[in-house]
Design an enzyme around this catalytic site. Structure first.
Site, short mmCIF file in Angstrom:
data_model
loop_
_atom_site.label_atom_id
_atom_site.label_comp_id
_atom_site.label_asym_id
_atom_site.label_seq_id
_atom_site.Cartn_x
_atom_site.Cartn_y
_atom_site.Cartn_z
N HIS A 89 27.29 -16.43 -16.14
CA HIS A 89 26.66 -15.19 -15.68
C HIS A 89 27.75 -14.14 -15.50
CE1 HIS A 89 23.56 -13.12 -12.76
NE2 HIS A 89 24.10 -12.30 -13.62
N GLU A 147 27.72 -6.69 -17.06
CA GLU A 147 28.59 -7.47 -16.16
C GLU A 147 29.90 -6.74 -15.89
OE1 GLU A 147 28.00 -10.27 -14.28
OE2 GLU A 147 25.96 -9.79 -14.89
N HIS A 151 30.35 -5.25 -12.09
CA HIS A 151 31.29 -6.04 -11.27
C HIS A 151 32.76 -5.79 -11.61
CE1 HIS A 151 27.67 -8.07 -9.94
NE2 HIS A 151 27.37 -8.32 -11.21
#
Ligand SMILES: *[C@@H]1O[C@H](CO)[C@@H](O)[C@H](O)[C@H]1NC(C)=O
Length: 399
Positions: A89, A147, A151
């Protein structure tokens, strides 16, 4: 604690307590060279979230996101990735108290992650990502972009000012993807569980303590587990960091919080769900984006290959025979040139299932090629067949 084996060939990223199993499917190749180095000296690095004084050099001390989670999915319907591996993930920089920041620098929301990795010597990382860092709807490139933007841009040690001078734009994102892949390769959740006799099943259920104690016995540390409808769906492995995300030391720690799984009756389903795109055999999406198989970009509204925002195509017909239009007009092949526009005559296409992908075919062939690989504002004409220097297939992704 018990380690199946020690991975001695892992360069660059160093784990305080490496755990690894050589018969794990993720244990491919991996002898990647460090493309970037931070200017941090590992001997003096303080462990994130453990400092007793204010740290001023945030290029070598991850803050405020010093609690790092390597999150993995177990997606069974649609099923993604190999049947004997969890998939990536991401890597999330939580604050030390488990709150977190997201989307920290929109000026660095890079697109074309596949191209960025290819152009910067990280095509081995990209190849691994295409297998193990996969989106549940097949839109891998968008998933990677998300992603990174959500992040990666929050990591203090990946600020552009922390990179060696002369680093190319996006080099810190390349380092991010390399580090996430390498960290994931040390965390073979499937193998940890199967070594403890816990394998996916359509009938068995497990207690949370059975699962967490098996994982702790195998890895030395307790992860947190998330469930969807009582079935395992996600795991988070927790770390602090000494030094930089680029080349620092990840120090595994027990999860400081518990996940969403109930304490009993947890299912660990088999990956029997149909992969993305094959859920309705014979059915085609009516609105789709078209992605290059390499993970590098896809088609714009004029039918050219690019890493810019992909066009939405309108599809009508069946998998064995359909036509396509874009906002520019009809799409068709003339000679071997694919294009869309007001003067273009419609030609028919077909779609061919390949693994979890639905591939575009012209004249029955899924081969397409161009004279180069796009990046930035550079686009390339798409030709049918593989007579031009760069070959690829095109994946139809429902949108
Ligand atoms: C640790 O360093 C961070 C970053 O400089 C700082 O915000 C935090 O207050 C420090 N913690 C302690 C206990 O000094």
């Amino acid at each position: 604690m018990m380690y199946s084996s020690l991975l001695s060939s892992l360069t660059g990223l160093v784990l305080a307590s490496p755990f690894f199993s050589l018969n794990d499917p993720t244990a491919q190749l991996f002898e990647r060279s460090q493309l970037l180095s931070s200017k941090c000296t590992t001997t003096t690095n303080v462990q994130s979230c453990h400092n007793t004084t204010v740290q001023t050099n945030l290029c070598c001390f991850e803050a405020p996101g010093g609690l790092l989670l390597q999150t993995q999915f177990w997606d069974t319907n649609p099923s993604t990735g190999p049947s004997n591996s969890w998939t990536i993930h991401g890597l999330w920089p939580d604050h030390c108290d488990t709150t977190f920041s997201e989307n920290c620098d929109s000026s660095r929301d890079y697109t074309g992650i596949g191209t960025l990795l290819t152009n910067n010597g990280a095509s081995d990382t990209l190849a691994f990502m295409n297998q193990f860092w996969v989106d549940i709807n097949g839109a891998n490139e968008q998933f990677w972009e998300h992603e990174w933007a959500t992040h990666g841009t929050c990591m203090s040690t990946l600020e552009p000012s922390c990179l060696p001078s002369g680093s190319v734009k996006g080099a810190e994102a390349v380092a991010f993807f390399q580090t996430v892949v390498k960290l994931f390769q040390t965390l073979p959740t499937y193998t940890f569980l199967s070594n403890a006799g816990i394998t996916p099943s359509s009938t068995k259920t497990f207690t949370l303590s059975q699962l967490t104690s098996a994982l702790k016995a195998q890895s030395g540390f307790t992860p947190s587990l998330d469930c969807t409808s009582g079935a395992l769906n996600q795991i988070s492995w927790y770390f602090n960091l000494k030094g930089s995300i680029i080349d620092g030391t990840f120090v595994p720690i027990d999860a400081p919080e518990t996940g969403s799984c109930p304490s009993t009756g947890i299912k660990y389903p088999l990956k029997t769900g149909t992969p993305p795109y094959m859920q309705a055999p014979g059915a085609l999406p009516t609105k789709a984006t078209i992605h290059a198989s390499t993970g590098v970009g896809g088609l714009l509204s004029a039918g050219t290959w690019s890493t810019q925002t992909l066009a939405t195509y309108t599809i009508s017909g069946t998998t064995s025979s359909f036509t396509m239009t874009s906002s520019k007009g009809n799409c068709g092949v003339s000679g071997t040139t694919f294009s869309c526009g007001s003067g273009v005559s419609l030609t028919t296409f077909s779609a061919v299932a390949s693994g979890s992908n639905l591939l575009l075919a012209s004249g029955g062939s899924t081969a397409f090629s161009s004279d180069g690989t796009p990046s930035g504002s550079t686009v390339f004409t798409v030709f049918t067949g593989s007579s031009h220097s760069n070959d690829y297939t095109l994946t139809i992704v429902s949108s």
